[in-house]
Design a protein around this motif. Structure first.
Motif, short mmCIF file in Angstrom:
data_model
loop_
_atom_site.label_atom_id
_atom_site.label_comp_id
_atom_site.label_asym_id
_atom_site.label_seq_id
_atom_site.Cartn_x
_atom_site.Cartn_y
_atom_site.Cartn_z
N ALA A 36 0.81 -1.22 0.00
CA ALA A 36 0.00 0.00 0.00
C ALA A 36 0.84 1.27 0.00
O ALA A 36 0.30 2.37 0.02
N GLY A 37 2.13 1.14 -0.05
CA GLY A 37 3.00 2.32 -0.04
C GLY A 37 3.01 3.03 -1.39
O GLY A 37 2.90 2.41 -2.43
N ASP A 38 3.11 4.35 -1.34
CA ASP A 38 3.18 5.15 -2.55
C ASP A 38 3.85 6.47 -2.21
O ASP A 38 3.48 7.12 -1.23
N ASP A 39 4.81 6.89 -3.02
CA ASP A 39 5.55 8.12 -2.75
C ASP A 39 4.69 9.37 -2.77
O ASP A 39 5.06 10.39 -2.20
N ALA A 40 3.54 9.34 -3.45
CA ALA A 40 2.66 10.51 -3.52
C ALA A 40 1.63 10.53 -2.39
O ALA A 40 0.83 11.45 -2.32
N ALA A 41 1.67 9.53 -1.52
CA ALA A 41 0.71 9.45 -0.42
C ALA A 41 1.26 10.12 0.83
O ALA A 41 2.40 9.88 1.21
N GLY A 42 0.44 10.94 1.45
CA GLY A 42 0.82 11.56 2.71
C GLY A 42 0.32 10.78 3.90
O GLY A 42 0.71 11.04 5.04
N GLY A 43 -0.56 9.79 3.67
CA GLY A 43 -1.09 9.00 4.76
C GLY A 43 -1.42 7.59 4.31
O GLY A 43 -1.95 7.38 3.22
N THR A 44 -1.08 6.63 5.15
CA THR A 44 -1.45 5.24 4.92
C THR A 44 -2.15 4.76 6.18
O THR A 44 -1.61 4.84 7.27
N ALA A 45 -3.38 4.27 6.01
CA ALA A 45 -4.14 3.71 7.13
C ALA A 45 -4.13 2.19 6.98
O ALA A 45 -4.32 1.66 5.89
N LEU A 46 -3.92 1.53 8.10
CA LEU A 46 -3.80 0.07 8.12
C LEU A 46 -4.73 -0.48 9.19
O LEU A 46 -4.79 0.06 10.29
N PHE A 47 -5.47 -1.54 8.85
CA PHE A 47 -6.31 -2.22 9.83
C PHE A 47 -5.90 -3.68 9.88
O PHE A 47 -5.74 -4.33 8.84
N VAL A 48 -5.74 -4.20 11.09
CA VAL A 48 -5.42 -5.61 11.31
C VAL A 48 -6.51 -6.21 12.17
O VAL A 48 -6.75 -5.75 13.29
N GLY A 49 -7.20 -7.20 11.64
CA GLY A 49 -8.24 -7.91 12.39
C GLY A 49 -7.68 -9.22 12.93
O GLY A 49 -7.09 -10.00 12.18
N THR A 50 -7.87 -9.44 14.23
CA THR A 50 -7.35 -10.65 14.86
C THR A 50 -8.49 -11.47 15.48
O THR A 50 -9.58 -10.96 15.74
N VAL A 51 -8.21 -12.73 15.74
CA VAL A 51 -9.17 -13.61 16.39
C VAL A 51 -9.17 -13.29 17.88
O VAL A 51 -8.13 -13.40 18.54
N ARG A 52 -10.32 -12.88 18.39
CA ARG A 52 -10.42 -12.56 19.82
C ARG A 52 -10.86 -13.80 20.61
O ARG A 52 -11.37 -14.76 20.03
N ASN A 53 -10.71 -13.73 21.93
CA ASN A 53 -10.97 -14.89 22.78
C ASN A 53 -12.42 -14.99 23.26
O ASN A 53 -12.72 -15.85 24.10
N HIS A 54 -13.30 -14.15 22.73
CA HIS A 54 -14.71 -14.20 23.15
C HIS A 54 -15.61 -13.64 22.05
O HIS A 54 -15.15 -12.91 21.18
N ASP A 55 -16.86 -14.01 22.12
CA ASP A 55 -17.87 -13.44 21.22
C ASP A 55 -19.23 -13.73 21.82
O ASP A 55 -19.52 -14.86 22.23
N GLY A 56 -20.05 -12.69 21.90
CA GLY A 56 -21.41 -12.86 22.41
C GLY A 56 -21.49 -13.44 23.80
O GLY A 56 -22.40 -14.21 24.11
N GLY A 57 -20.52 -13.13 24.65
CA GLY A 57 -20.53 -13.61 26.02
C GLY A 57 -19.96 -15.00 26.21
O GLY A 57 -19.95 -15.53 27.32
N SER A 58 -19.46 -15.63 25.15
CA SER A 58 -18.88 -16.98 25.26
C SER A 58 -17.40 -16.93 24.92
O SER A 58 -16.95 -16.15 24.08
N ASP A 59 -16.63 -17.81 25.55
CA ASP A 59 -15.20 -17.92 25.28
C ASP A 59 -14.98 -18.65 23.95
O ASP A 59 -15.55 -19.72 23.72
N VAL A 60 -14.15 -18.08 23.09
CA VAL A 60 -13.82 -18.68 21.80
C VAL A 60 -12.49 -19.40 21.93
O VAL A 60 -11.51 -18.85 22.41
N ASP A 61 -12.47 -20.67 21.51
CA ASP A 61 -11.23 -21.45 21.51
C ASP A 61 -10.51 -21.34 20.17
O ASP A 61 -9.29 -21.25 20.11
N ALA A 62 -11.29 -21.37 19.08
CA ALA A 62 -10.71 -21.35 17.74
C ALA A 62 -11.81 -21.02 16.75
O ALA A 62 -12.99 -21.02 17.10
#
Length: 152
Positions: A36-62
């Motif tokens: 996503a790099g570019d010499d004409a860009a003054g800003g680069t926004a990055l989002f990283v989504g990870t697996v969290r350990n819970h969802d909807g009140g329950s513990d997530v294992d995998a």
């Protein structure tokens, strides 16, 4: 009316969609950021989504991600829409498929634009649209032995 440019570096160069992929191996934040790099860009926004350990009140294992054969084409359609709506210099998005564990990276997206506000807005729109429109399904496995499909 044709747009005028203050500097030759603002003119369109190569295709701004630099990387789009579904991968069954661990994702690299550095690879997406570099794409996503570019010499004409003054800003680069990055989002990283990870697996969290819970969802909807329950513990997530995998969890596991699976995708429809049209998923990459849908990613491209969304990326093209983002490029048409924002002054994108470069864009990259990679989503993981297969089995993941808590803490694993599930998705990485990045957008570079001439200014930071545009980069933030475009990056947020990109990840939101990918999550809502690309046929990728999440199969969560909870600690209590139950399972749930999300997005199916």
């Amino acid at each position: 009316m044709a747009r005028t440019y203050d500097h030759p570096g603002e003119q369109a160069g190569q295709d701004p969609i630099r990387l789009l992929a579904l991968r069954d191996a661990p994702l690299s934040v550095d690879e997406v950021f570099r794409a996503a790099g570019d010499d004409a860009a003054g800003g680069t926004a990055l989002f990283v989504g990870t697996v969290r350990n819970h969802d909807g009140g329950s513990d997530v294992d995998a969890l596991g991600y699976s995708s429809h054969p049209t998923a990459e084409a849908e990613m491209r359609r969304i990326a093209e829409k983002i490029v048409a709506e924002y002054p994108v210099r470069a864009l990259a998005a990679v989503h993981r498929v297969g089995d993941l564990r808590v803490g694993d990276i599930a998705v990485v997206v990045a957008v570079s634009c001439p200014h930071r506000a545009e980069a933030f807005e475009a990056c947020r729109k990109l990840i939101d649209d990918l999550k809502h429109e690309v046929p990728i399904w999440k199969h969560q496995k909870f600690s209590n032995g139950t399972e749930e499909w999300v997005g199916a």
